[in-house]
Design a protein around this motif. Structure first.
Motif, PDB file in Angstrom:
ATOM      1  N   ILE A   1       0.814  -1.209   0.000  1.00 15.24           N
ATOM      2  CA  ILE A   1       0.000   0.000   0.000  1.00 15.24           C
ATOM      3  C   ILE A   1       0.853   1.266   0.000  1.00 15.24           C
ATOM      4  O   ILE A   1       0.426   2.321  -0.450  1.00 15.24           O
ATOM      5  CB  ILE A   1      -0.951  -0.014   1.225  1.00 15.24           C
ATOM      6  N   ALA A   2       2.080   1.172   0.510  1.00 21.26           N
ATOM      7  CA  ALA A   2       2.938   2.360   0.628  1.00 21.26           C
ATOM      8  C   ALA A   2       3.707   2.673  -0.647  1.00 21.26           C
ATOM      9  O   ALA A   2       4.382   3.709  -0.718  1.00 21.26           O
ATOM     10  CB  ALA A   2       3.909   2.172   1.791  1.00 21.26           C
ATOM     11  N   LEU A   3       3.650   1.812  -1.660  1.00 19.54           N
ATOM     12  CA  LEU A   3       4.477   1.993  -2.851  1.00 19.54           C
ATOM     13  C   LEU A   3       4.271   3.347  -3.548  1.00 19.54           C
ATOM     14  O   LEU A   3       5.266   3.989  -3.916  1.00 19.54           O
ATOM     15  CB  LEU A   3       4.230   0.846  -3.837  1.00 19.54           C
ATOM     16  N   PRO A   4       3.047   3.826  -3.770  1.00 18.86           N
ATOM     17  CA  PRO A   4       2.905   5.133  -4.423  1.00 18.86           C
ATOM     18  C   PRO A   4       3.559   6.275  -3.648  1.00 18.86           C
ATOM     19  O   PRO A   4       4.188   7.156  -4.252  1.00 18.86           O
ATOM     20  CB  PRO A   4       1.379   5.312  -4.501  1.00 18.86           C
ATOM     21  N   ASP A   5       3.436   6.269  -2.316  1.00 21.61           N
ATOM     22  CA  ASP A   5       4.087   7.304  -1.521  1.00 21.61           C
ATOM     23  C   ASP A   5       5.606   7.183  -1.593  1.00 21.61           C
ATOM     24  O   ASP A   5       6.325   8.191  -1.625  1.00 21.61           O
ATOM     25  CB  ASP A   5       3.629   7.209  -0.057  1.00 21.61           C
ATOM     26  N   MET A   6       6.119   5.955  -1.601  1.00 23.91           N
ATOM     27  CA  MET A   6       7.562   5.762  -1.764  1.00 23.91           C
ATOM     28  C   MET A   6       8.030   6.331  -3.103  1.00 23.91           C
ATOM     29  O   MET A   6       9.091   6.975  -3.190  1.00 23.91           O
ATOM     30  CB  MET A   6       7.897   4.272  -1.716  1.00 23.91           C
ATOM     31  N   ALA A   7       7.257   6.081  -4.152  1.00 23.53           N
ATOM     32  CA  ALA A   7       7.627   6.566  -5.479  1.00 23.53           C
ATOM     33  C   ALA A   7       7.731   8.079  -5.498  1.00 23.53           C
ATOM     34  O   ALA A   7       8.658   8.651  -6.096  1.00 23.53           O
ATOM     35  CB  ALA A   7       6.616   6.079  -6.511  1.00 23.53           C
ATOM     36  N   ARG A   8       6.780   8.757  -4.836  1.00 19.59           N
ATOM     37  CA  ARG A   8       6.803  10.228  -4.816  1.00 19.59           C
ATOM     38  C   ARG A   8       7.976  10.751  -3.993  1.00 19.59           C
ATOM     39  O   ARG A   8       8.671  11.688  -4.403  1.00 19.59           O
ATOM     40  CB  ARG A   8       5.485  10.762  -4.251  1.00 19.59           C
ATOM     41  N   THR A   9       8.203  10.158  -2.831  1.00 18.98           N
ATOM     42  CA  THR A   9       9.259  10.650  -1.939  1.00 18.98           C
ATOM     43  C   THR A   9      10.651  10.392  -2.498  1.00 18.98           C
ATOM     44  O   THR A   9      11.532  11.267  -2.436  1.00 18.98           O
ATOM     45  CB  THR A   9       9.142   9.978  -0.560  1.00 18.98           C
ATOM     46  N   LEU A  10      10.871   9.209  -3.050  1.00 18.96           N
ATOM     47  CA  LEU A  10      12.202   8.800  -3.505  1.00 18.96           C
ATOM     48  C   LEU A  10      12.389   8.943  -5.007  1.00 18.96           C
ATOM     49  O   LEU A  10      13.454   8.614  -5.524  1.00 18.96           O
ATOM     50  CB  LEU A  10      12.456   7.342  -3.096  1.00 18.96           C
ATOM     51  N   ASP A  11      11.353   9.418  -5.702  1.00 24.14           N
ATOM     52  CA  ASP A  11      11.393   9.520  -7.166  1.00 24.14           C
ATOM     53  C   ASP A  11      11.742   8.171  -7.778  1.00 24.14           C
ATOM     54  O   ASP A  11      12.615   8.052  -8.648  1.00 24.14           O
ATOM     55  CB  ASP A  11      12.404  10.591  -7.603  1.00 24.14           C
ATOM     56  N   ALA A  12      11.061   7.134  -7.303  1.00 19.89           N
ATOM     57  CA  ALA A  12      11.356   5.762  -7.714  1.00 19.89           C
ATOM     58  C   ALA A  12      10.587   5.390  -8.972  1.00 19.89           C
ATOM     59  O   ALA A  12       9.428   5.772  -9.157  1.00 19.89           O
ATOM     60  CB  ALA A  12      11.007   4.791  -6.586  1.00 19.89           C
ATOM     61  N   SER A  13      11.226   4.614  -9.826  1.00 19.46           N
ATOM     62  CA  SER A  13      10.576   4.083 -11.022  1.00 19.46           C
ATOM     63  C   SER A  13       9.775   2.838 -10.660  1.00 19.46           C
ATOM     64  O   SER A  13       9.879   2.308  -9.548  1.00 19.46           O
ATOM     65  CB  SER A  13      11.631   3.723 -12.066  1.00 19.46           C
ATOM     66  N   LEU A  14       8.988   2.339 -11.626  1.00 19.94           N
ATOM     67  CA  LEU A  14       8.250   1.099 -11.407  1.00 19.94           C
ATOM     68  C   LEU A  14       9.214  -0.051 -11.152  1.00 19.94           C
ATOM     69  O   LEU A  14       8.969  -0.895 -10.281  1.00 19.94           O
ATOM     70  CB  LEU A  14       7.374   0.789 -12.624  1.00 19.94           C
ATOM     71  N   ASN A  15      10.333  -0.061 -11.863  1.00 19.35           N
ATOM     72  CA  ASN A  15      11.328  -1.102 -11.651  1.00 19.35           C
ATOM     73  C   ASN A  15      11.903  -1.039 -10.238  1.00 19.35           C
ATOM     74  O   ASN A  15      12.104  -2.061  -9.580  1.00 19.35           O
ATOM     75  CB  ASN A  15      12.455  -0.948 -12.680  1.00 19.35           C
ATOM     76  N   GLY A  16      12.141   0.173  -9.739  1.00 19.49           N
ATOM     77  CA  GLY A  16      12.647   0.329  -8.383  1.00 19.49           C
ATOM     78  C   GLY A  16      11.655  -0.159  -7.345  1.00 19.49           C
ATOM     79  O   GLY A  16      12.034  -0.807  -6.356  1.00 19.49           O
TER      80      GLY A  16
END
Length: 457
Positions: free
Chosen positions: A26-41
């Motif tokens: 559930i936290a993946l979208p927030d992680m993506a925004r905070t860390l500028d993570a790609s889908l692969n990351g």
């Protein structure tokens, strides 16, 4: 302290170990925004943990038998707690992925020792009660993971899904040191280090190659090179296991079809039922605009349906031939995945979630008994470890494969729909194979083994 204090100690560790399998979703979208993570990351945040669990759970059991289960459990809690701190403070995606892998190393040792400690601490009726409690805690951890993850992410931030582990680990360490007695296997032969290294390297290389397929063509030299290297390394692993007197996995168990097919069913179980969850979470939050807690609640019907099955008919399933329970369970999981679709509301997921949950309830009850019924009793520990290994491996490979499906689609919604179809086909195909090829006896007749199976299910 009371006689149930050791049970509390292992349940605390087991809870944070298992909740971290699902809480991250559930936290993946927030992680993506905070860390500028790609889908692969984001995929690696999931898979680093699952691969470490898959690669090391068998070796961790051997280590615990040799140096002591209490010592191994304490060490694993320390590793898990420190890795959770590193995850919670991670400034980049790369550091988070490495920290998740270390967390998985600690988790593998915890997974290998918790049930073993319960088995040597309690006897008779007390053992049955303890295993039942442990099983309930394990089920609650998996079921509540998305909801707890949603609560923490929405109100405190995603870093707290890891930081919350630290006080729990500290209490578990303190309690374990005070109340758990040391135990070991006097006949332990030690850890199969070459087997661990080759199995870990091979599965990691194949997973990396599959993830690279999301960014490159399937026929590219980069993708085929990594997958080919992984296959070669795994062939080397098989050669080492065949020649070793201390193999982590007895290849002789593969001589009858039932054993490898049950392991394949374990992989398909995790692949078809759970591997699309990270992408479903992204869709709920980024496409439908749901908050993290609401997205976590959308995933709850699957867990509730599984609990209903386990609580009502689960204890009767061991009297049914395992090929039928595996076939029906995986068939329901495959059908549930095919019923899933994208739309303008979360409600479109409800039929698929419910049907998949029924299949999870049936298959989760059947797998431990099915694997034990294919091996001699003196190989029960190895069989149980192999089952856990292949379940985690199915999840890791599933996230990698379905990630490539999502990445290559014209739109995210189309890719997610395609991932449901792939998951559904995997579930249905392996269901047919299970019915056709599993020929183990219908039940496990050792009462103590049956208690362990109920707890693991």
């Amino acid at each position: 302290m009371g006689k149930w204090s050791p049970l509390v100690a292992v349940c605390l560790g087991g809870f944070i170990l298992l909740v971290d399998v699902t809480i991250v979703t559930i936290a993946l979208p927030d992680m993506a925004r905070t860390l500028d993570a790609s889908l692969n990351g984001l995929q690696w945040v999931i898979d680093a943990y699952a691969l470490a669990l898959a690669a090391l759970v068998l070796a961790s059991g051997s280590l615990a038998d040799q140096i002591g289960r209490k010592r191994t459990y304490l060490g694993s809690l320390v590793v898990f707690g420190l890795a959770s701190l590193a995850c919670g403070l991670a400034p980049t995606t790369g550091i988070l992925v490495v920290s998740r892998a270390v967390q998985g190393i600690g988790g593998a040792a915890m997974l290998a020792t918790t049930l073993a400690i319960v088995n040597v601490t309690y006897h008779g009726r007390d053992r049955g009660i303890a295993l039942g409690v442990w099983g309930a805690v394990a089920g609650a951890a998996s079921a509540t993971g998305p909801v707890v993850g949603g609560l923490l992410t929405e109100f405190l931030g995603w870093r707290w899904i890891f930081l919350i582990n630290i006080p729990v680990a500290v209490v578990a360490i303190w309690l374990t040191a005070k109340v758990v007695s040391e135990s070991r296997n006097p006949h332990a032969r030690g850890v199969d280090v070459p087997g661990v290294v080759t199995f870990t390297a091979g599965t990691a290389a194949i997973t990396f190659g599959l993830m690279e397929a999301g960014q490159h063509a399937w026929a590219s030299a980069r993708v085929l090179g990594w997958i080919g290297a992984g296959v070669v390394i795994l062939i080397g692993f098989a050669v080492l296991q065949a020649r070793s007197s201390n193999a982590m996995l007895d290849l002789g168990l593969f001589r009858q079809w039932s054993f490898p097919v049950v392991l394949l069913a374990a992989m398909a179980f995790s692949f078809a039922a759970f591997a699309y969850m990270p992408f479903l979470s992204v869709w709920l939050q980024q496409r439908l605009g749901m908050q993290a807690l609401a997205a976590g609640l959308v995933l709850l019907p699957m867990s509730l349906a599984a609990f209903v099955v386990a609580g009502t008919v689960g204890r009767h399933l061991h009297s049914v031939p395992f090929r039928y329970t595996l076939g029906v369970g995986l068939g329901l999981i495959g059908l549930g995945a095919l019923l899933l679709t994208t739309g303008d509301s979360w409600a479109v997921t409800l039929p698929g979630m419910l049907v998949t949950g029924l299949g999870v309830g049936v298959t989760g009850q059947a797998l431990p008994g099915a694997i034990m019924a294919t091996v001699p009793h003196h190989r029960a520990g190895m069989a149980s470890g192999a089952l856990n290994t292949f379940r985690q491996l199915g999840f890791a490979l599933g996230v990698a494969v379905l990630g490539t499906v999502v990445s290559h689609a014209p739109t995210f919604d189309q890719g997610l729909d395609s991932s449901y179809v792939v998951a559904g086909i995997v579930g249905l195909v392996v269901a047919v194979l299970a019915v056709a090829l599993v020929r183990s006896r219908n039940a496990v007749h050792d009462p103590e083994v049956e208690q362990v199976l109920r707890a693991e299910a």
